[in-house]
Scaffold this motif. Structure first.
Motif, PDB file in Angstrom:
ATOM      1  N   MET A   1       0.854  -1.192   0.000  1.00 52.47           N
ATOM      2  CA  MET A   1       0.000   0.000   0.000  1.00 52.47           C
ATOM      3  C   MET A   1       0.887   1.239   0.000  1.00 52.47           C
ATOM      4  SD  MET A   1      -2.886   1.179   2.778  1.00 52.47           S
ATOM      5  CE  MET A   1      -3.917  -0.239   2.451  1.00 52.47           C
ATOM      6  N   SER A   2       0.630   2.213  -0.881  1.00 53.35           N
ATOM      7  CA  SER A   2       1.459   3.405  -0.992  1.00 53.35           C
ATOM      8  C   SER A   2       1.138   4.392   0.121  1.00 53.35           C
ATOM      9  CB  SER A   2       1.214   4.080  -2.346  1.00 53.35           C
ATOM     10  OG  SER A   2      -0.109   4.608  -2.402  1.00 53.35           O
ATOM     11  N   GLY A   3       2.017   5.403   0.271  1.00 53.08           N
ATOM     12  CA  GLY A   3       1.790   6.429   1.275  1.00 53.08           C
ATOM     13  C   GLY A   3       0.497   7.189   1.039  1.00 53.08           C
ATOM     14  N   VAL A   4       0.158   7.416  -0.230  1.00 54.67           N
ATOM     15  CA  VAL A   4      -1.086   8.118  -0.551  1.00 54.67           C
ATOM     16  C   VAL A   4      -2.280   7.307  -0.058  1.00 54.67           C
ATOM     17  CG1 VAL A   4      -2.582   8.894  -2.437  1.00 54.67           C
ATOM     18  CG2 VAL A   4      -0.127   9.367  -2.517  1.00 54.67           C
ATOM     19  N   SER A 229       2.015   6.654   9.152  1.00 55.96           N
ATOM     20  CA  SER A 229       2.667   5.910   8.070  1.00 55.96           C
ATOM     21  C   SER A 229       2.725   6.739   6.794  1.00 55.96           C
ATOM     22  CB  SER A 229       1.906   4.600   7.809  1.00 55.96           C
ATOM     23  OG  SER A 229       1.935   3.768   8.939  1.00 55.96           O
ATOM     24  N   ALA A 230       1.648   7.459   6.502  1.00 55.28           N
ATOM     25  CA  ALA A 230       1.620   8.296   5.302  1.00 55.28           C
ATOM     26  C   ALA A 230       2.641   9.421   5.391  1.00 55.28           C
ATOM     27  CB  ALA A 230       0.222   8.869   5.105  1.00 55.28           C
ATOM     28  N   SER A 231       2.756  10.028   6.576  1.00 59.60           N
ATOM     29  CA  SER A 231       3.653  11.172   6.755  1.00 59.60           C
ATOM     30  C   SER A 231       5.104  10.816   6.471  1.00 59.60           C
ATOM     31  CB  SER A 231       3.526  11.719   8.183  1.00 59.60           C
ATOM     32  OG  SER A 231       2.216  12.165   8.422  1.00 59.60           O
ATOM     33  N   ARG A 232       5.468   9.552   6.694  1.00 60.77           N
ATOM     34  CA  ARG A 232       6.851   9.128   6.454  1.00 60.77           C
ATOM     35  C   ARG A 232       7.103   8.770   4.996  1.00 60.77           C
ATOM     36  NH1 ARG A 232       5.917   6.352  11.445  1.00 60.77           N
ATOM     37  NH2 ARG A 232       5.515   4.415  10.325  1.00 60.77           N
ATOM     38  N   ARG A 233       6.031   8.675   4.184  1.00 62.73           N
ATOM     39  CA  ARG A 233       6.181   8.165   2.825  1.00 62.73           C
ATOM     40  C   ARG A 233       5.894   9.186   1.721  1.00 62.73           C
ATOM     41  NH1 ARG A 233       4.737   3.853   6.009  1.00 62.73           N
ATOM     42  NH2 ARG A 233       5.637   1.822   5.469  1.00 62.73           N
ATOM     43  N   VAL A 234       5.142  10.238   2.031  1.00 61.26           N
ATOM     44  CA  VAL A 234       4.778  11.189   0.988  1.00 61.26           C
ATOM     45  C   VAL A 234       5.205  12.589   1.387  1.00 61.26           C
ATOM     46  CG1 VAL A 234       2.828   9.802   0.186  1.00 61.26           C
ATOM     47  CG2 VAL A 234       2.462  11.529   1.952  1.00 61.26           C
ATOM     48  N   SER A 235       5.200  13.493   0.417  1.00 66.51           N
ATOM     49  CA  SER A 235       5.643  14.860   0.661  1.00 66.51           C
ATOM     50  C   SER A 235       4.617  15.638   1.474  1.00 66.51           C
ATOM     51  CB  SER A 235       5.868  15.578  -0.669  1.00 66.51           C
ATOM     52  OG  SER A 235       4.629  15.796  -1.330  1.00 66.51           O
ATOM     53  N   LEU A 236       5.071  16.775   2.031  1.00 67.40           N
ATOM     54  CA  LEU A 236       4.184  17.649   2.799  1.00 67.40           C
ATOM     55  C   LEU A 236       3.047  18.157   1.923  1.00 67.40           C
ATOM     56  CD1 LEU A 236       3.627  19.190   5.436  1.00 67.40           C
ATOM     57  CD2 LEU A 236       5.112  21.026   4.576  1.00 67.40           C
TER      58      LEU A 236
END
Length: 300
Positions: A1-4, A229-236
């Motif tokens: 599963m992606s960060g998005v 988890s999302a915060s560590r994988r995608v941009s601000l």
């Protein structure tokens, strides 16, 4: 599963959270919050055991500074949760939605007032439009949107504390565990007061109601962990765009599923807030493009 996908999952769950709390009737906001805190602690204890994370938690506890700031974060999220529950259980979901639309604006203001950052012209524009929206609601709708302002202020400050004082030094599960632990005495006292006044509803309204109320810990913990988890994988920028999913779904829930009142004055106020959010997102996207080109923006 992606960060998005993680981020979208978190915000979709938060967006439909009012419907879950409505299903908990006749349980009131104060009892619901107590169970939410206590059962979140149980969920966190299970997760720490399953992931062998107790050692990480002890490392955090050995730092008085981190322990103190986690307690501050706990108080802020307690205020946020209580305001949200009062809104959801008193036909004021639209006010909650408005608060989370205002939240990014409040975050920008905190960056200026607390961190001394300089706002760019589009950010000033967004803040001005948001202020106008609040004035319109106060003057024409006839009431101060206190719940909206409390939700925006508490969550923006919570985010500031997490970013500035806890950050990467405290993982998501340890952070939520400590926040829940510091709030446990408050939740216990609150539960005693409910029990001696209106009476505890847990277990008094059938198995389905008991099961739903018993899931309060999971309902609280899962979106927070997905968000981490999302915060560590995608941009601000991506996180900023995704965060509007929650208030949009809350707005749909309040206006169309729960049938809350939406007179013209409210439409105007919400419309102005939406314009302010759009301006802010344009600014954030522009700053991100500048950063990627190697020309640091003055403020992000």
């Amino acid at each position: 599963m992606s960060g998005v996908a993680y981020g979208l999952g978190a915000y979709v769950l938060w967006g439909f959270l009012p419907l879950y709390f409505v299903l908990l009737a006749p349980t009131g906001a104060w009892e619901t919050l107590s169970w939410r805190v206590l059962l979140s602690l149980v969920v966190c204890a299970i997760l720490l055991t399953a992931t062998r994370g107790w050692r990480r938690l002890l490392v955090v506890l050995r730092s008085p500074r981190l322990a103190l700031w986690s307690a501050v974060a706990g108080v802020l999220i307690y205020i946020n949760w209580q305001a949200f529950l009062l809104a959801a259980l008193n036909d004021r979901v639209l006010e909650a939605s408005l608060g989370y639309f205002i939240n990014p604006i409040a975050t920008v203001l905190l960056a200026v007032l607390v961190l001394g950052e300089r706002m760019r012209p589009l950010q000033w524009t967004a803040v001005g439009i948001a202020a106008l929206a609040v004035v319109v609601i106060i003057v024409f709708y006839g009431s101060v949107p206190w719940i909206s302002l409390i939700l925006a202020a508490s969550f923006a400050t919570y985010g500031l504390v997490k970013k500035q004082h806890l950050g990467a030094r405290v993982d998501a599960v340890s952070g939520l565990t400590l926040e829940s632990a510091w709030l446990t005495p408050i939740a216990a006292v609150q539960l005693v007061i409910v029990g001696t006044t209106t009476g505890i509803t847990f277990g008094q309204h059938g198995a389905t109601h008991a099961l739903l109320l018993g899931l309060a810990g999971l309902v609280t913990a899962v979106p927070l962990l997905l968000f981490a988890s999302a915060s560590r994988r995608v941009s601000l920028t991506t996180v900023g765009l995704l965060q509007f999913a929650a208030p949009i779904l809350q707005f749909i829930t309040g206006a169309f599923l729960l049938g809350e009142e939406m007179p013209p004055e409210r439409w105007i106020g919400f419309g102005l807030i939406w314009v302010a959010c759009a301006v802010l997102m344009v600014d954030v996207a522009g700053a991100e493009r500048t950063r990627r080109r190697g020309r640091p923006a003055r403020n992000t």
